[in-house]
Structure formats: structure tokens, C-alpha cells
Motif scaffolding. Sequence first.
Motif, PDB file in Angstrom:
ATOM      1  N   ALA A   3     -26.879  57.417  20.461  1.00 14.97           N
ATOM      2  CA  ALA A   3     -27.394  56.157  19.923  1.00 14.97           C
ATOM      3  C   ALA A   3     -28.652  56.404  19.098  1.00 14.97           C
ATOM      4  N   LEU A   4     -29.482  57.312  19.554  1.00 16.54           N
ATOM      5  CA  LEU A   4     -30.704  57.659  18.826  1.00 16.54           C
ATOM      6  C   LEU A   4     -30.372  58.269  17.470  1.00 16.54           C
ATOM      7  N   LEU A   5     -29.404  59.166  17.437  1.00 18.73           N
ATOM      8  CA  LEU A   5     -29.019  59.818  16.191  1.00 18.73           C
ATOM      9  C   LEU A   5     -28.383  58.828  15.222  1.00 18.73           C
ATOM     10  N   ALA A   6     -27.586  57.911  15.758  1.00 19.89           N
ATOM     11  CA  ALA A   6     -26.973  56.896  14.893  1.00 19.89           C
ATOM     12  C   ALA A   6     -28.048  55.999  14.289  1.00 19.89           C
ATOM     13  N   ALA A   7     -29.093  55.701  15.074  1.00 17.35           N
ATOM     14  CA  ALA A   7     -30.166  54.847  14.576  1.00 17.35           C
ATOM     15  C   ALA A   7     -30.962  55.528  13.476  1.00 17.35           C
ATOM     16  N   ALA A   8     -31.027  56.864  13.513  1.00 16.14           N
ATOM     17  CA  ALA A   8     -31.765  57.598  12.475  1.00 16.14           C
ATOM     18  C   ALA A   8     -31.076  57.508  11.127  1.00 16.14           C
ATOM     19  N   ASP A   9     -29.765  57.257  11.126  1.00 18.47           N
ATOM     20  CA  ASP A   9     -28.995  57.191   9.876  1.00 18.47           C
ATOM     21  C   ASP A   9     -29.113  55.851   9.166  1.00 18.47           C
ATOM     22  N   ILE A  10     -29.633  54.847   9.858  1.00 25.82           N
ATOM     23  CA  ILE A  10     -29.665  53.495   9.295  1.00 25.82           C
ATOM     24  C   ILE A  10     -30.547  53.464   8.044  1.00 25.82           C
ATOM     25  N   GLY A  11     -30.033  52.851   6.997  1.00 27.09           N
ATOM     26  CA  GLY A  11     -30.793  52.710   5.764  1.00 27.09           C
ATOM     27  C   GLY A  11     -30.352  53.646   4.663  1.00 27.09           C
ATOM     28  N   PRO A  70     -32.512  59.710   1.146  1.00 27.53           N
ATOM     29  CA  PRO A  70     -33.054  61.017   1.528  1.00 27.53           C
ATOM     30  C   PRO A  70     -33.787  61.013   2.867  1.00 27.53           C
ATOM     31  N   ARG A  71     -34.549  59.971   3.129  1.00 32.09           N
ATOM     32  CA  ARG A  71     -35.305  59.956   4.376  1.00 32.09           C
ATOM     33  C   ARG A  71     -34.392  59.854   5.587  1.00 32.09           C
ATOM     34  N   ALA A  72     -33.323  59.091   5.465  1.00 33.37           N
ATOM     35  CA  ALA A  72     -32.387  58.975   6.584  1.00 33.37           C
ATOM     36  C   ALA A  72     -31.723  60.319   6.861  1.00 33.37           C
ATOM     37  N   LEU A  73     -31.372  61.051   5.791  1.00 30.92           N
ATOM     38  CA  LEU A  73     -30.795  62.383   5.987  1.00 30.92           C
ATOM     39  C   LEU A  73     -31.810  63.326   6.643  1.00 30.92           C
ATOM     40  N   ARG A  74     -33.062  63.232   6.213  1.00 27.94           N
ATOM     41  CA  ARG A  74     -34.106  64.069   6.822  1.00 27.94           C
ATOM     42  C   ARG A  74     -34.302  63.717   8.294  1.00 27.94           C
ATOM     43  N   ASP A  75     -34.356  62.414   8.580  1.00 27.28           N
ATOM     44  CA  ASP A  75     -34.607  61.981   9.952  1.00 27.28           C
ATOM     45  C   ASP A  75     -33.471  62.396  10.879  1.00 27.28           C
ATOM     46  N   ARG A  76     -32.248  62.282  10.396  1.00 32.73           N
ATOM     47  CA  ARG A  76     -31.101  62.695  11.206  1.00 32.73           C
ATOM     48  C   ARG A  76     -31.157  64.199  11.478  1.00 32.73           C
ATOM     49  N   ALA A  77     -31.457  64.974  10.445  1.00 27.70           N
ATOM     50  CA  ALA A  77     -31.544  66.422  10.607  1.00 27.70           C
ATOM     51  C   ALA A  77     -32.670  66.799  11.567  1.00 27.70           C
ATOM     52  N   LEU A  78     -33.790  66.125  11.466  1.00 27.66           N
ATOM     53  CA  LEU A  78     -34.928  66.404  12.328  1.00 27.66           C
ATOM     54  C   LEU A  78     -34.578  66.178  13.792  1.00 27.66           C
ATOM     55  N   ILE A  79     -33.985  65.022  14.090  1.00 25.81           N
ATOM     56  CA  ILE A  79     -33.669  64.696  15.484  1.00 25.81           C
ATOM     57  C   ILE A  79     -32.529  65.571  15.996  1.00 25.81           C
ATOM     58  N   GLU A  80     -31.542  65.847  15.144  1.00 19.05           N
ATOM     59  CA  GLU A  80     -30.455  66.752  15.552  1.00 19.05           C
ATOM     60  C   GLU A  80     -31.018  68.131  15.919  1.00 19.05           C
ATOM     61  N   LEU A  81     -31.976  68.603  15.144  1.00 21.38           N
ATOM     62  CA  LEU A  81     -32.528  69.929  15.392  1.00 21.38           C
ATOM     63  C   LEU A  81     -33.398  69.939  16.656  1.00 21.38           C
ATOM     64  N   GLN A 104     -47.471  64.142  13.620  1.00 14.89           N
ATOM     65  CA  GLN A 104     -47.560  62.697  13.735  1.00 14.89           C
ATOM     66  C   GLN A 104     -46.442  62.017  12.947  1.00 14.89           C
ATOM     67  N   GLY A 105     -46.124  62.577  11.773  1.00 14.90           N
ATOM     68  CA  GLY A 105     -45.047  62.017  10.975  1.00 14.90           C
ATOM     69  C   GLY A 105     -43.698  62.146  11.660  1.00 14.90           C
ATOM     70  N   ALA A 106     -43.451  63.299  12.276  1.00 17.19           N
ATOM     71  CA  ALA A 106     -42.188  63.513  12.987  1.00 17.19           C
ATOM     72  C   ALA A 106     -42.093  62.592  14.195  1.00 17.19           C
ATOM     73  N   TRP A 107     -43.236  62.412  14.899  1.00 15.98           N
ATOM     74  CA  TRP A 107     -43.233  61.512  16.050  1.00 15.98           C
ATOM     75  C   TRP A 107     -42.903  60.093  15.601  1.00 15.98           C
ATOM     76  N   ALA A 108     -43.448  59.670  14.445  1.00 12.76           N
ATOM     77  CA  ALA A 108     -43.183  58.326  13.935  1.00 12.76           C
ATOM     78  C   ALA A 108     -41.701  58.152  13.599  1.00 12.76           C
ATOM     79  N   VAL A 109     -41.085  59.204  13.068  1.00 13.96           N
ATOM     80  CA  VAL A 109     -39.655  59.160  12.762  1.00 13.96           C
ATOM     81  C   VAL A 109     -38.857  58.909  14.038  1.00 13.96           C
ATOM     82  N   LEU A 110     -39.175  59.664  15.081  1.00 11.74           N
ATOM     83  CA  LEU A 110     -38.463  59.532  16.343  1.00 11.74           C
ATOM     84  C   LEU A 110     -38.712  58.168  16.976  1.00 11.74           C
ATOM     85  N   HIS A 111     -39.956  57.710  16.915  1.00 11.24           N
ATOM     86  CA  HIS A 111     -40.311  56.418  17.515  1.00 11.24           C
ATOM     87  C   HIS A 111     -39.545  55.279  16.837  1.00 11.24           C
ATOM     88  N   ALA A 112     -39.451  55.336  15.519  1.00 15.90           N
ATOM     89  CA  ALA A 112     -38.742  54.282  14.786  1.00 15.90           C
ATOM     90  C   ALA A 112     -37.252  54.285  15.138  1.00 15.90           C
TER      91      ALA A 112
END
Length: 321
Positions: free
Chosen positions: A130-138, A141-152, A242-250
Motif C-alpha cells: 500500500a505504501l509503494l502504491a501511494a508513492a506512485d500517485i500523481g 519524475p518525482r513519483a518514479l523517484r519516490d517509488r524507486a526510493l521506497i522500493e530500495l 530530510q527530503g527522503a523522510w518527507a517522501v516516505l511520510h507523504a
Amino acid sequence: MPEQASRLHTAVRGYLDHLTVERGLAANTLQSYRRDLNRYLDFLTARGITDLRDVRADDVASFLRTLREGDAHHRPLGANSAGRAVIAVRGLHRFALREGLTAHDPAHEVRPPALQRRLPKAITVAQVEALLAAADIGGGPRALRDRALIELLYGTGARISEVVGLDVDDVTRLRPDPHADTEVAAVRFRGKGGKERIVPVGRYARTAVDAYLVRARPGLAAAGRGSSALFLNARGGRLTRQGAWAVLHAAAERAGLRDVSPHTLRHSFATHLIDGGADVRVVQELLGHASVTTTQVYTLVTVDRLREVYAAAHPRARVSR
């Protein structure tokens, strides 16, 4: 303040000054020590003790019991909080003995209660999805980055500092068998103490990172000055912790998950591996733990889970009343 009572407070002030000037303790730690020691002084005063020279081991042990049981003015404390207070008291008496304020240390034999072992918090596989699916919303480029970050983060169990410290060249392709055509994706992490380790990357994380590298990173990099960092921010610079934490928090907010941190994904990675039958030594290597003792806490999580399943499913596991 009566002269006799002031002796106790003078000793405590001297000890706190010592901690501030010579030990350099943080302000929050000093505040906790001051609160615990003021409670100790109130306890001693109520027992008619006005000088540290008159304190006996039984007095310190009684204070510990009061902490654990509570009284008319204080609720009972858990092992961790009571242990912190006893450590403050033991430090005070050691200081008083060293400074010649007393001739003995009555707290020497009084041990703090055993600390409660806090098991790592992990989320379920369904919650990770569910977290990974939420990272794809929107999209974009940022959604692709956020998904890759959380997957990694989840796919490797790495610390957040290790992931944001990656360069593009740290993502590699390994060929375990030189005679085979298949390659295995891996990441080179630089852990604590500068130690490096190679961690394999699963198919889902590899696919997400590849999509980010091809379809998103070039556009982000165009806004910067040619950073070698794997994960970039909107200005083309290295994504910060801090930026990565914000990505995960969102992403967690969108997924309806609470209290999810980068370390939660590290805990989940280890717990899910142990649940799946992975050897604790292998998990130790993947996490970069110097000692297997640190990793073994995840086996306790699995034992608790087994106990829950057993209690719920076995016909003779129920306790009669």
C-alpha cells in the motif's frame, strides 16, 4: 530553605554542574536528571534525611521500589524510566564520594531494573505494498523517484543515510557465474565506520530504479550541475535525509499508515526475511550489523508472531479460567 535541607540541594547542584561542564551532557538529558534527582531529594527529606552522608543502601532500594510502585503524587514508572532515575542517583552518590562529600557510596549495590527490550516495529507485506502504491500517485519524475526510493529502502534494508548517499555508479550488475548470461543487480552501500557491503537488489526494486534512471533522473539532473547522486531533488542536487523522510511520510499519509519511518522499512525487511526462513547470519550481513547479537532481536519478533498464531489456532492453546 532550611540549612540542613540545602545540603542536599547543594550536592545536587554541584553534580549537575559537573555533568554540564565536564561531561557536556545535552540539555534534555540534564533536564531529566534534574527532575529525577529532585524527586529523590523529596523522598529523602520525607524520610528525615538531610545529608547524603546519612543515606544507606536500604534508602536507595526503597526509592527504587517507590518508583516502580508509585505513591500518592506519582504514578508507577516502567523499568526504563525507573532505571534512568536510579542511574542518576548512582551518579550523584559516586560524585559525592569522589568529591569527599561522603565517606561511602550507598547506591553502589543497588542495580537499576532490567531494561525492557523493545522489539523492532515492522509493518506487514500488505502495508508495504500500500505504501509503494501511494508513492506512485500523481505520476511524473518525482513519483518514479519516490517509488524507486521506497522500493530500495525496503528491498535492501538499508539505512536512510546509506540510500541517499548512493551514487549512480553504486548500482551495479553482477554475474555470479562468469559462464552464465544472467546478471544480478546489486548495490554498494557505505555503512557505519566507512565499511562497504554489497547487497543484492530484487526484481521489483531493480525495475523501479531502472524506470527512475531512464525516465525521471535525466530531467531532474538537468536542473542541477551534474551531481553523481542516484537520488536527486527538484533542483538537481542530492536528495537529503530530510527530503527522503518527507517522501516516505507523504506516501504513508496517502496510504493511511501511521508512524512509518525509514527505519520501519529496515525493520520490516529484516523481519520478513526471518519470517521467510532466512538465516540470521545472512540477515546480519545484509543489514551491515557488526554483531549478530544486534540482528537476533528480529528472531524475537518471529517468536512472538508464532506464539500469537499458536494461541489463536491450536485447540489446546487456550488457557482455562
